[in-house]
Design an enzyme around this catalytic site. Structure first.
Site, PDB file in Angstrom:
ATOM      1  N   ASP A  41       0.872  -1.563   0.213  1.00 40.48           N
ATOM      2  CA  ASP A  41       0.103   0.378   0.152  1.00 40.48           C
ATOM      3  C   ASP A  41       0.994   1.170   0.155  1.00 40.48           C
ATOM      4  OD1 ASP A  41      -3.409  -0.731   1.679  1.00 40.48           O
ATOM      5  OD2 ASP A  41      -2.538  -0.765  -0.207  1.00 40.48           O
ATOM      6  N   LYS A  62      -4.239   2.130  -2.602  1.00 36.70           N
ATOM      7  CA  LYS A  62      -4.805   2.039  -1.564  1.00 36.70           C
ATOM      8  C   LYS A  62      -4.951   3.789  -1.041  1.00 36.70           C
ATOM      9  CE  LYS A  62      -7.812   0.398  -0.515  1.00 36.70           C
ATOM     10  NZ  LYS A  62      -8.618   0.027  -2.083  1.00 36.70           N
ATOM     11  N   MET A 174      -8.571   8.234   8.852  1.00 37.90           N
ATOM     12  CA  MET A 174      -8.685   9.182   7.781  1.00 37.90           C
ATOM     13  C   MET A 174      -9.643   9.984   7.846  1.00 37.90           C
ATOM     14  SD  MET A 174      -8.571   5.300   5.928  1.00 37.90           S
ATOM     15  CE  MET A 174     -10.121   4.397   6.966  1.00 37.90           C
TER      16      MET A 174
END
Length: 505
Positions: A41, A62, A174
């Site tokens: 990632d 990602k 996030m």
């Protein structure tokens, strides 16, 4: 598809941790070194790929909110790569932990559906690591008994947050893009707008940044600071502990290759005799690969002379000298215990022996009027802008600071000690004694530390010392194998440990 192919195929879903390669687990390291294929990632530190030069390396993206491979495509690619060439060992390298908002469950199910053996190698999740690297414990006795981890990409809404009213600390992953909405929903659900909040970007790396505010303004603070993903936001009273526990110094390791660890495996005992020389130093040493144990040689007790302290400071308009961070916090505690505060020092001029002490003063709302160009009590005494006949009050423990006193008296400046706290020997546990016996290098950050270590464990150590004053005290106590820091800072002491090891400790 033959059973032979399936028996050779194997998938490891590996957590890469929050960013610092030093936080990778031993199992994860083994799997990377054995891998035929590594699918990584964007949030997995690219330096980790140096551990698997033999493997086919596939970037599957990602990246939050940016174009990247879909999760379904990644699932299919994992299966494809595992079945190629008669069966291969595949590592799916993911930032943080695979099962904490990492979609590791979906990838494991894809392997199960294809009949491919799969293991999970947990990683250190940024949900707790980011807060820890910002000096914010997600739980703390008397302040927070519970915490919840949420993703900032989902639309939780006011109703869902109302159900979390009993949770003390909230951690959002996030969440930067939706921070305005998250904060508004939390406030609408009953959270106090003045609840402390912090956002940590690139946690555990040299690029780490921490910005703080309240629930009411954290979104605007983050925007103004230009903070973007990857970042973790913590909401709760524990954020208040950041100032006192902010141990990580990113710039100190920015010039080091995170995998180029010159102290890898070296056993270092960090002796603690004052605030600010324990965990912060341990973090700097660990960044260079050292195995660190912290040994408390003394404990601090409140002074029994609080009223004498108040009397000495009342109306004082001369120089007040601080030579340790402990003295700063102890004096403030003494003032508050007597119903006073920094206003009692309104007429005094404040001197700090070094940048660490000056920083401790600033963090508690008091600026230093003078800090010597070179840190240390002797330099403070030699360069303090005071005239002969003036009085200097030294805020310290029950023992005078010999170097400061001698330097001032040599200039015909009066030295008086204010006992803001007491230093008492600590009782070492059996574990601490064992750690000292195993240590290849010990650190000494104060004269008290040198004397204390000699008293409890002898002087047969290779020792890295923070400056000339500590070196003199160490030699007087009987230490002979010493390496002295070029600068009296924690970074300088870390360099001294490295030089000591290079000399063949």
């Amino acid at each position: 598809m033959t059973n032979a192919v399936l028996s050779s195929a194997f998938v490891s879903l590996v957590g890469a941790g929050p960013g610092d390669p030093g936080l990778l687990t031993l199992r994860a390291t083994e799997r990377l070194r054995e891998a035929d294929v590594v699918l990584f990632d964007a949030l997995a530190n690219p330096e980790l790929l140096h551990l698997c030069p033999q493997a086919e390396q596939v970037d599957v993206g990602k990246r939050g909110f940016l174009p990247s491979m879909s999760q379904e495509d990644i699932n299919a690619l994992i299966v494809q790569k595992a079945l190629e060439g008669g069966g291969r060992r595949v590592v799916r390298l993911k930032g943080g932990d695979p099962f904490v908002f990492g979609r590791g469950g979906e990838e494991a199910l894809a392997c199960a559906a294809a009949g491919i053996p799969c293991e999970i190698v947990p990683g250190i999740s940024s949900a707790v690591a980011a807060a820890a690297y910002a000096g914010i414990p997600v739980t703390h006795r008397g302040m927070a008994r519970s915490f919840a981890v949420l993703t900032g990409t989902d639309q939780h809404g006011q109703a869902a947050y109302a159900g979390l009213s009993g949770v003390d600390t909230l951690v959002f992953l996030m969440a930067v893009k939706n921070l305005d909405r998250i904060a508004a929903d939390l406030i609408a659900a009953g959270r106090d707008p003045l609840t402390p909040a912090a956002t940590i970007q690139w946690a555990s790396t040299p690029q780490q940044r921490v910005v703080k505010g309240t629930l009411a303004d954290i979104a605007s603070v983050v925007r103004q600071a230009g903070v973007c993903a990857p970042a973790v936001t913590v909401v709760g009273e524990v954020v208040r502990l950041h100032e006192a526990l902010n141990w990580f110094v990113p710039q100190a390791i920015s010039s080091l290759g995170s995998l180029a660890q010159p102290l890898a495996g070296v056993q270092v005992a960090v002796t603690r005799t004052r605030a600010g020389t324990g965990s912060a130093l341990a973090g700097l040493l660990a960044a260079r690969g050292a195995q660190v144990s912290e040994i408390p040689l003394v404990r601090f007790a409140p002074t029994g002379k609080r009223r004498e302290v108040i009397g000495a400071l009342s109306g004082f308009d001369g120089w007040l000298a601080f030579t340790s961070e402990q003295a700063v916090s102890a004096l403030l505690d003494t003032l508050l215990a007597e119903g006073r505060d920094w206003r009692l020092l309104a007429g005094a001029k404040i001197a700090a022996a070094g940048s660490g002490t000056a920083r401790a003063l600033r963090e508690r709302g008091l600026g230093a009027d003078f800090v010597p160009e070179r840190s240390g009590s002797a330099h403070l005494g030699a360069s303090l802008p005071a005239a002969a006949g003036e009085v200097v009050l030294h805020v310290g423990s029950q023992e005078p600071e010999a170097d400061l006193m001698e330097a001032l008296l040599a200039r015909s400046i009066e030295y008086h000690l204010i006992e803001a706290f007491r230093v008492e020997p600590a009782e070492l546990s059996a574990e601490h004694h064992a750690q000292l016996q195993a240590a290849q290098i010990v650190t000494l950050a104060s004269s008290a530390g040198a004397r204390g270590l000699a008293q409890v464990a002898g002087t047969g150590f290779m020792a890295a010392v923070i400056g000339p004053q500590t070196e003199r005290a160490a030699r007087a106590a009987g230490f002979t194998r010493l390496v002295t820091a070029h600068e009296a800072t924690l970074e300088g002491l870390t360099d001294a440990v490295q030089r000591a090891w290079q000399r063949g400790a």
